[in-house]
Motif scaffolding. Structure first.
Motif, short mmCIF file in Angstrom:
data_model
loop_
_atom_site.label_atom_id
_atom_site.label_comp_id
_atom_site.label_asym_id
_atom_site.label_seq_id
_atom_site.Cartn_x
_atom_site.Cartn_y
_atom_site.Cartn_z
N ASN A 77 -22.82 0.57 0.03
CA ASN A 77 -23.61 0.49 -1.19
C ASN A 77 -22.99 -0.35 -2.31
O ASN A 77 -23.72 -0.98 -3.09
N ASP A 78 -21.67 -0.37 -2.41
CA ASP A 78 -21.03 -1.09 -3.51
C ASP A 78 -21.05 -2.60 -3.26
O ASP A 78 -21.04 -3.06 -2.11
N ASN A 79 -21.05 -3.36 -4.35
CA ASN A 79 -20.94 -4.82 -4.26
C ASN A 79 -19.46 -5.16 -4.24
O ASN A 79 -18.76 -5.02 -5.24
N ILE A 80 -18.95 -5.61 -3.09
CA ILE A 80 -17.50 -5.76 -2.90
C ILE A 80 -17.15 -7.03 -2.13
O ILE A 80 -18.00 -7.63 -1.46
N THR A 81 -15.89 -7.41 -2.25
CA THR A 81 -15.29 -8.44 -1.41
C THR A 81 -14.20 -7.77 -0.59
O THR A 81 -13.33 -7.10 -1.15
N ASN A 125 -16.77 -12.59 -4.19
CA ASN A 125 -16.03 -13.85 -4.32
C ASN A 125 -15.95 -14.58 -2.98
O ASN A 125 -15.48 -14.02 -1.99
N ARG A 126 -16.40 -15.82 -2.99
CA ARG A 126 -16.30 -16.69 -1.82
C ARG A 126 -15.09 -17.60 -1.97
O ARG A 126 -14.44 -17.64 -3.02
N LEU A 127 -14.80 -18.35 -0.91
CA LEU A 127 -13.65 -19.25 -0.93
C LEU A 127 -13.69 -20.18 -2.14
O LEU A 127 -12.68 -20.41 -2.79
N LYS A 128 -14.87 -20.69 -2.47
CA LYS A 128 -15.00 -21.64 -3.58
C LYS A 128 -14.67 -21.02 -4.94
O LYS A 128 -14.44 -21.75 -5.92
N ASP A 129 -14.64 -19.70 -5.02
CA ASP A 129 -14.39 -19.03 -6.29
C ASP A 129 -12.91 -18.84 -6.59
O ASP A 129 -12.54 -18.40 -7.70
N TYR A 130 -12.04 -19.16 -5.62
CA TYR A 130 -10.60 -18.96 -5.80
C TYR A 130 -9.90 -20.28 -6.08
O TYR A 130 -10.32 -21.34 -5.60
N SER A 131 -8.80 -20.20 -6.82
CA SER A 131 -8.03 -21.40 -7.16
C SER A 131 -6.97 -21.69 -6.09
O SER A 131 -6.68 -20.85 -5.24
N GLN A 132 -6.39 -22.86 -6.15
CA GLN A 132 -5.42 -23.30 -5.15
C GLN A 132 -4.11 -22.54 -5.29
O GLN A 132 -3.67 -22.21 -6.40
N VAL A 133 -3.47 -22.29 -4.15
CA VAL A 133 -2.15 -21.66 -4.14
C VAL A 133 -1.25 -22.42 -3.18
O VAL A 133 -1.68 -22.87 -2.11
N ASP A 134 -0.01 -22.60 -3.59
CA ASP A 134 1.02 -23.20 -2.74
C ASP A 134 2.30 -22.44 -3.03
O ASP A 134 2.87 -22.56 -4.11
N THR A 135 2.76 -21.65 -2.07
CA THR A 135 3.93 -20.80 -2.30
C THR A 135 5.21 -21.61 -2.51
O THR A 135 6.22 -21.06 -2.96
N GLY A 147 -2.49 -19.74 -7.47
CA GLY A 147 -3.57 -18.83 -7.13
C GLY A 147 -4.00 -18.08 -8.37
O GLY A 147 -3.94 -18.60 -9.48
N GLN A 148 -4.40 -16.81 -8.17
CA GLN A 148 -4.81 -16.01 -9.32
C GLN A 148 -4.59 -14.54 -9.02
O GLN A 148 -4.74 -14.09 -7.89
N GLY A 149 -4.20 -13.79 -10.05
CA GLY A 149 -3.99 -12.36 -9.89
C GLY A 149 -5.30 -11.59 -9.96
O GLY A 149 -6.19 -11.91 -10.76
N TYR A 150 -5.42 -10.59 -9.08
CA TYR A 150 -6.60 -9.72 -9.06
C TYR A 150 -6.14 -8.27 -8.90
O TYR A 150 -5.10 -8.01 -8.27
N LEU A 151 -6.92 -7.35 -9.42
CA LEU A 151 -6.66 -5.94 -9.19
C LEU A 151 -7.54 -5.46 -8.04
O LEU A 151 -8.76 -5.65 -8.05
N SER A 155 -6.55 -0.65 -8.03
CA SER A 155 -5.83 -1.24 -9.18
C SER A 155 -4.43 -1.73 -8.85
O SER A 155 -3.57 -1.80 -9.73
N THR A 156 -4.18 -2.07 -7.59
CA THR A 156 -2.92 -2.71 -7.22
C THR A 156 -3.00 -4.21 -7.49
O THR A 156 -3.96 -4.86 -7.05
N PRO A 157 -2.03 -4.78 -8.22
CA PRO A 157 -2.07 -6.23 -8.47
C PRO A 157 -1.85 -7.01 -7.17
O PRO A 157 -0.89 -6.77 -6.44
N MET A 158 -2.75 -7.94 -6.90
CA MET A 158 -2.67 -8.79 -5.73
C MET A 158 -2.87 -10.24 -6.17
O MET A 158 -3.37 -10.50 -7.27
N ASN A 159 -2.47 -11.17 -5.33
CA ASN A 159 -2.73 -12.57 -5.60
C ASN A 159 -3.64 -13.12 -4.50
O ASN A 159 -3.44 -12.84 -3.32
N ILE A 160 -4.64 -13.89 -4.90
CA ILE A 160 -5.53 -14.52 -3.94
C ILE A 160 -5.66 -16.00 -4.30
O ILE A 160 -5.82 -16.34 -5.48
N GLY A 161 -5.57 -16.85 -3.31
CA GLY A 161 -5.70 -18.28 -3.56
C GLY A 161 -6.11 -19.02 -2.30
O GLY A 161 -6.18 -18.45 -1.21
#
Length: 248
Positions: free
Chosen positions: A73-77, A129-139, A147-151, A155-161
């Motif tokens: 039911n929830d709108n999620i990624t 969020n689709r692939l196009k919605d995330y910013s570039q990441v290079d470790t 990349g970008q931080g997301y909860l 509410s655990t901080p994660m990074n997605i890029g």
């Protein structure tokens, strides 16, 4: 060239072209993720249930965790971990339990619902969020491409890029040409164990197939290789043992 040979050549060329077209079609979504939108006429939970080869154990875990409503039911990624990663986590947990003389896990339900919910929530995010919605990441260049931080859902901080791979021609040869960031793009989700040093150490999970689009959100299916359920076997083991196994 006689007519028969000419026709044979034309037929062969046609088959090659068709074969190449089907090869690209078969792998374009799996390899780069984001090349096309993969619609699924059903909820995220129904999508996972429709792929028992990859997600049968995962759907059982969702049920034990009491999260069926969330996935329906929830709108999620959702960054979906595959069954082999869950199986590997249980085998690793059982080794630790055996070494300390404790009862091992024989059923998924031997692990408390709260544990499954906590770990699943690391892979789950509110909104779409689709692939196009995330910013570039290079470790290797986090000061530039971080990349970008997301909860996550708990509410655990994660990074997605998005990892921009290099484009390579004539790989491994003396004439190899490599163009930085010009290759296929691949989503990556990262767990950061020490938030006091956010760039010191990341645990990364690459996406195998992105932008799968059920009716209530987006699924990004994770690669099996080198991924541990919960991002760290030590983390999964510690919360499973802390919450008690079976009737403990």
């Amino acid at each position: 060239m006689n007519k028969f040979n000419k026709n044979s050549v034309l037929l062969t060329l046609a088959l090659i072209v068709v074969g190449l077209a089907f090869s690209c079609k078969k792998y374009e979504h799996y390899i780069d993720g984001g090349v096309k939108e993969a619609k699924f006429d059903g909820t995220i939970l129904q999508y996972l249930q429709s792929k028992p080869l990859h997600f049968d154990t995962l759907t059982q875990v969702i049920k034990i965790a009491g999260m069926e409503s969330v996935f329906s039911n929830d709108n999620i990624t959702f960054f979906a971990p595959t069954d082999p990663t869950i199986g590997k986590a249980i085998r690793t947990l059982n080794k630790e339990l055996l070494s300390t003389g404790k009862d091992t896990v024989s059923r998924l339900a031997d692990i408390k619902p709260a544990v499954w919910k906590t770990v699943l929530s690391l892979y789950l995010f509110k909104g779409t969020n689709r692939l196009k919605d995330y910013s570039q990441v290079d470790t290797l260049a986090l000061n530039t491409y971080k990349g970008q931080g997301y909860l996550s859902y708990n509410s655990t901080p994660m990074n997605i890029g998005v990892v921009y791979n290099d484009a390579v021609t004539n790989a491994g040869s003396a004439t190899e040409v490599r163009v930085k960031y010009a290759g296929y793009r691949q989503l990556m989700i990262s767990y950061i164990p020490d938030l006091s040093r956010p760039q010191a150490f990341w645990i990364n999970a690459l996406v195998a197939s992105s932008d799968i689009n059920p009716t209530n959100g987006i699924v990004h299916a994770l690669k099996i290789e080198k991924h541990s359920f919960g991002f760290s076997s030590n983390y999964f083991n510690s919360i499973a043992i802390e919450n008690g196994i079976g009737n403990q």
